[in-house]
Design an enzyme around this catalytic site. Sequence first.
Site, PDB file in Angstrom:
ATOM      1  N   ARG A  51       0.829  -1.201   0.000  1.00  0.00           N
ATOM      2  CA  ARG A  51       0.000   0.000   0.000  1.00  0.00           C
ATOM      3  C   ARG A  51       0.871   1.262   0.000  1.00  0.00           C
ATOM      4  NH1 ARG A  51      -3.647  -0.368   5.139  1.00  0.00           N
ATOM      5  NH2 ARG A  51      -1.557  -0.948   5.782  1.00  0.00           N
ATOM      6  N   LYS A 145      -1.236 -18.710   4.978  1.00  0.00           N
ATOM      7  CA  LYS A 145      -2.139 -19.084   6.064  1.00  0.00           C
ATOM      8  C   LYS A 145      -2.516 -17.822   6.847  1.00  0.00           C
ATOM      9  CE  LYS A 145      -0.296 -20.145  10.467  1.00  0.00           C
ATOM     10  NZ  LYS A 145       0.254 -20.950  11.509  1.00  0.00           N
ATOM     11  N   HIS A 175       3.904 -23.986   5.213  1.00  0.00           N
ATOM     12  CA  HIS A 175       5.367 -24.045   5.038  1.00  0.00           C
ATOM     13  C   HIS A 175       5.975 -25.305   5.656  1.00  0.00           C
ATOM     14  CE1 HIS A 175       5.252 -22.102   9.008  1.00  0.00           C
ATOM     15  NE2 HIS A 175       6.433 -22.630   9.179  1.00  0.00           N
ATOM     16  N   LYS A 179       9.518 -28.318   4.379  1.00  0.00           N
ATOM     17  CA  LYS A 179      10.702 -28.692   5.161  1.00  0.00           C
ATOM     18  C   LYS A 179      11.327 -29.973   4.603  1.00  0.00           C
ATOM     19  CE  LYS A 179       9.249 -26.467   9.422  1.00  0.00           C
ATOM     20  NZ  LYS A 179      10.398 -25.649   9.770  1.00  0.00           N
ATOM     21  N   GLU A 213       6.956 -24.887  21.169  1.00  0.00           N
ATOM     22  CA  GLU A 213       7.661 -23.607  21.020  1.00  0.00           C
ATOM     23  C   GLU A 213       8.000 -23.046  22.388  1.00  0.00           C
ATOM     24  OE1 GLU A 213       5.941 -20.914  18.006  1.00  0.00           O
ATOM     25  OE2 GLU A 213       4.550 -22.558  17.674  1.00  0.00           O
ATOM     26  N   ASP A 232      -4.429 -22.410  14.987  1.00  0.00           N
ATOM     27  CA  ASP A 232      -3.158 -21.866  14.505  1.00  0.00           C
ATOM     28  C   ASP A 232      -2.195 -22.971  14.062  1.00  0.00           C
ATOM     29  OD1 ASP A 232      -1.485 -19.547  14.109  1.00  0.00           O
ATOM     30  OD2 ASP A 232      -0.284 -20.210  15.818  1.00  0.00           O
ATOM     31  N   HIS A 237      -0.708 -27.358  10.292  1.00  0.00           N
ATOM     32  CA  HIS A 237       0.628 -27.970  10.314  1.00  0.00           C
ATOM     33  C   HIS A 237       0.619 -29.410  10.853  1.00  0.00           C
ATOM     34  CE1 HIS A 237       1.867 -24.019   9.324  1.00  0.00           C
ATOM     35  NE2 HIS A 237       1.871 -23.533  10.541  1.00  0.00           N
ATOM     36  N   LYS A 328       2.779 -23.106  23.306  1.00  0.00           N
ATOM     37  CA  LYS A 328       3.704 -21.975  23.488  1.00  0.00           C
ATOM     38  C   LYS A 328       4.321 -22.067  24.884  1.00  0.00           C
ATOM     39  CE  LYS A 328       2.258 -19.926  19.730  1.00  0.00           C
ATOM     40  NZ  LYS A 328       3.112 -19.834  18.561  1.00  0.00           N
TER      41      LYS A 328
HETATM   42  P1  NAP Z   1       2.188  -7.509   7.911  1.00  0.00           P
HETATM   43  O1  NAP Z   1       3.554  -7.417   8.462  1.00  0.00           O
HETATM   44  O2  NAP Z   1       1.074  -6.840   8.649  1.00  0.00           O
HETATM   45  O3  NAP Z   1       2.241  -6.935   6.418  1.00  0.00           O
HETATM   46  C1  NAP Z   1       1.068  -6.746   5.687  1.00  0.00           C
HETATM   47  C2  NAP Z   1       1.424  -6.377   4.265  1.00  0.00           C
HETATM   48  O4  NAP Z   1       0.197  -6.160   3.574  1.00  0.00           O
HETATM   49  C3  NAP Z   1       2.238  -5.093   4.134  1.00  0.00           C
HETATM   50  O5  NAP Z   1       3.125  -5.201   3.070  1.00  0.00           O
HETATM   51  C4  NAP Z   1       1.144  -4.063   3.807  1.00  0.00           C
HETATM   52  O6  NAP Z   1       1.615  -2.974   3.047  1.00  0.00           O
HETATM   53  C5  NAP Z   1       0.239  -4.890   2.958  1.00  0.00           C
HETATM   54  N1  NAP Z   1      -1.104  -4.311   2.923  1.00  0.00           N
HETATM   55  C6  NAP Z   1      -1.929  -4.072   3.970  1.00  0.00           C
HETATM   56  N2  NAP Z   1      -3.076  -3.497   3.511  1.00  0.00           N
HETATM   57  C7  NAP Z   1      -2.954  -3.378   2.184  1.00  0.00           C
HETATM   58  C8  NAP Z   1      -3.790  -2.860   1.157  1.00  0.00           C
HETATM   59  N3  NAP Z   1      -5.007  -2.348   1.419  1.00  0.00           N
HETATM   60  N4  NAP Z   1      -3.336  -2.889  -0.105  1.00  0.00           N
HETATM   61  C9  NAP Z   1      -2.115  -3.401  -0.416  1.00  0.00           C
HETATM   62  N5  NAP Z   1      -1.277  -3.899   0.521  1.00  0.00           N
HETATM   63  C10 NAP Z   1      -1.701  -3.886   1.800  1.00  0.00           C
HETATM   64  O7  NAP Z   1       1.726  -9.021   7.703  1.00  0.00           O
HETATM   65  P2  NAP Z   1       2.650 -10.322   7.624  1.00  0.00           P
HETATM   66  O8  NAP Z   1       3.011 -10.734   8.990  1.00  0.00           O
HETATM   67  O9  NAP Z   1       3.729 -10.112   6.634  1.00  0.00           O
HETATM   68  O10 NAP Z   1       1.597 -11.418   7.097  1.00  0.00           O
HETATM   69  C11 NAP Z   1       1.143 -11.463   5.776  1.00  0.00           C
HETATM   70  C12 NAP Z   1       0.275 -12.703   5.593  1.00  0.00           C
HETATM   71  O11 NAP Z   1       1.077 -13.852   5.847  1.00  0.00           O
HETATM   72  C13 NAP Z   1      -0.893 -12.793   6.583  1.00  0.00           C
HETATM   73  O12 NAP Z   1      -1.965 -13.463   5.978  1.00  0.00           O
HETATM   74  C14 NAP Z   1      -0.336 -13.658   7.702  1.00  0.00           C
HETATM   75  O13 NAP Z   1      -1.343 -14.351   8.388  1.00  0.00           O
HETATM   76  C15 NAP Z   1       0.508 -14.618   6.899  1.00  0.00           C
HETATM   77  N6  NAP Z   1       1.602 -15.232   7.662  1.00  0.00           N
HETATM   78  C16 NAP Z   1       2.512 -14.454   8.305  1.00  0.00           C
HETATM   79  C17 NAP Z   1       3.542 -15.055   8.995  1.00  0.00           C
HETATM   80  C18 NAP Z   1       4.598 -14.250   9.687  1.00  0.00           C
HETATM   81  O14 NAP Z   1       5.493 -14.863  10.282  1.00  0.00           O
HETATM   82  N7  NAP Z   1       4.557 -12.932   9.640  1.00  0.00           N
HETATM   83  C19 NAP Z   1       3.636 -16.474   9.043  1.00  0.00           C
HETATM   84  C20 NAP Z   1       2.698 -17.224   8.352  1.00  0.00           C
HETATM   85  C21 NAP Z   1       1.688 -16.589   7.666  1.00  0.00           C
HETATM   86  P3  NAP Z   1       2.071  -1.577   3.742  1.00  0.00           P
HETATM   87  O15 NAP Z   1       3.267  -1.932   4.569  1.00  0.00           O
HETATM   88  O16 NAP Z   1       2.427  -0.731   2.591  1.00  0.00           O
HETATM   89  O17 NAP Z   1       0.896  -1.123   4.542  1.00  0.00           O
END
Ligand code: NAP
Length: 480
Positions: A51, A145, A175, A179, A213, A232, A237, A328
């Site tokens: 965004r 996920k 993911h 592995k 964990e 979760d 998993h 956890k």
């Molecule tokens: P995050 O850190 O909150 O990042 C969200 C991303 O989405 C940012 O790049 C944000 O862009 C973008 N975004 C938000 N609103 C938007 C919009 N209206 N239009 C376009 N882009 C938008 O989330 P995350 O932790 O990376 O997780 C992303 C996905 O992966 C989620 O579904 C989460 O459940 C999944 N996931 C995450 C993890 C993890 O370890 N983090 C593990 C497994 C799965 P801006 O920064 O520009 O706002």
Amino acid sequence: MVSRVIPVNAFDLVLFGATGDLARRKIWPGLFHRFLAGQFADDSRIIGVSRSDLSRADFQAKVSAAISSAHDGDKDKISAFLDLIDYVSVDAAGDRGWDNLEAATRSDVIQAFYLSVAPKFFGAIARRLRDRGIATEESRIVVEKPFGHDLASARTLNAELRACFQEHQIYRIDHYLGKETVQNLMALRFANSLFEPLWNASHIDHVQITVSEKLSVDGRGEYYDQSGAMRDMVQNHLMQLLCLTAMEPPSKFTPNAVRNEKLKVIEALEAVESSDIARGQYRASGDQGSYRDHSGNDKSITESFIGLKVNVANWRWAGTPFYLRTGKCLRERLSEIAVYFRNPPHMIFPGLDVPQGNVLVIRLQPDEGMTLHTTIKDPGPGGMRLTEASLDMTFADSLKDAERPQDAYERLIMDVIRGDQTLFMRGDEVEAAWAWADPIIADWTDRNLKPQQYDVGSSGPEDSLLLMHRDGRRWRPIGN
Ligand code: NAP
């Protein structure tokens, strides 16, 4: 043993959520490693989308920071990688930026759209990609996920994606499936003749699957409180690990043949009795807050630990329970599948204890590898005594000469580009897993069931130990 790098054809990878936490920690370093390994065709490109209004240079600086731990400071390699990267600011939920994205993508190379954004955006992004003709019949769409919160929401997500893409274009990431050890489980079972004849209820007493964990939910407690350990971890998993352990040999190693067999396992799962479930929540300890402190909900009844006994009702597994546990704030970070073989039918060494019998431990972390515990004669004089010896294979040792082990994300993203769905969940699999999990969760909600408290650094709540004890079994220790 030397690993081989099989180059992939030229691609455009469009990464939505390119500035997010997952992209920073996993996706960018993973892509950089594959680039360094020489897997990309020359004219491949990666288009970051989020965004924020960022210039290309600003965005590349973010990517550069994200890959800093993955390189040796070689400026030429870093700048060659950054040269592949473009940035487009798009509002996933609105109209802004889509024209620019359309202009930035090519239709004559492999196209993959990776949605590393919240699931609420999946439908809207898929629709715009289709309506604007940005995606083609050959494009791939990758979703992260959580895939739904329950069966109804998973069905909605599936319907939204399938309205715009066909199932063979949809890659649902778990993911764990990327592995090394998880794939080795399939090799162990189906590329060897040693284990498969024993891989059934006649020879296996029970199976334990543990994902423990050390970390608390601090920092993501509010999010976690909406899901809990069952949603979760278990529904996705642990379920995938259970499927790969329990499934029948597929007739061939193709995506649908493998996924058909996994689906049959989920469909064979019996409903779980509430007496076969142990739920826990960690209590405060020293400076560390309790689960309720971390979730910001002092009345929370969400579980940070779950242990359960699962029966796979089919010919192969009737009478051999699968015990699953995850939580956890436990003693160690550890993921493993432990297959307990039955003791010999007749003991010819009267009065001698068999230390623990044959247990095959398949370790996902730490130190991916496998250990087969066997019983041998205690070496030396003193007559016949029995002791335990382990046949150990740590993959890091056996892959000394190969490149560093790949992270799951590296392998999975390259599989997307190759068009190989074997290690991705099919829509019906995910729905079947929710159909199994939903009644379990609904029962807790209906009864307002409170989880049992457990200590930080322990193996979980008392009920979890009793679950095993009642069956005359014991969990493998989590750490020493
Ligand atoms: P995050 O850190 O909150 O990042 C969200 C991303 O989405 C940012 O790049 C944000 O862009 C973008 N975004 C938000 N609103 C938007 C919009 N209206 N239009 C376009 N882009 C938008 O989330 P995350 O932790 O990376 O997780 C992303 C996905 O992966 C989620 O579904 C989460 O459940 C999944 N996931 C995450 C993890 C993890 O370890 N983090 C593990 C497994 C799965 P801006 O920064 O520009 O706002």
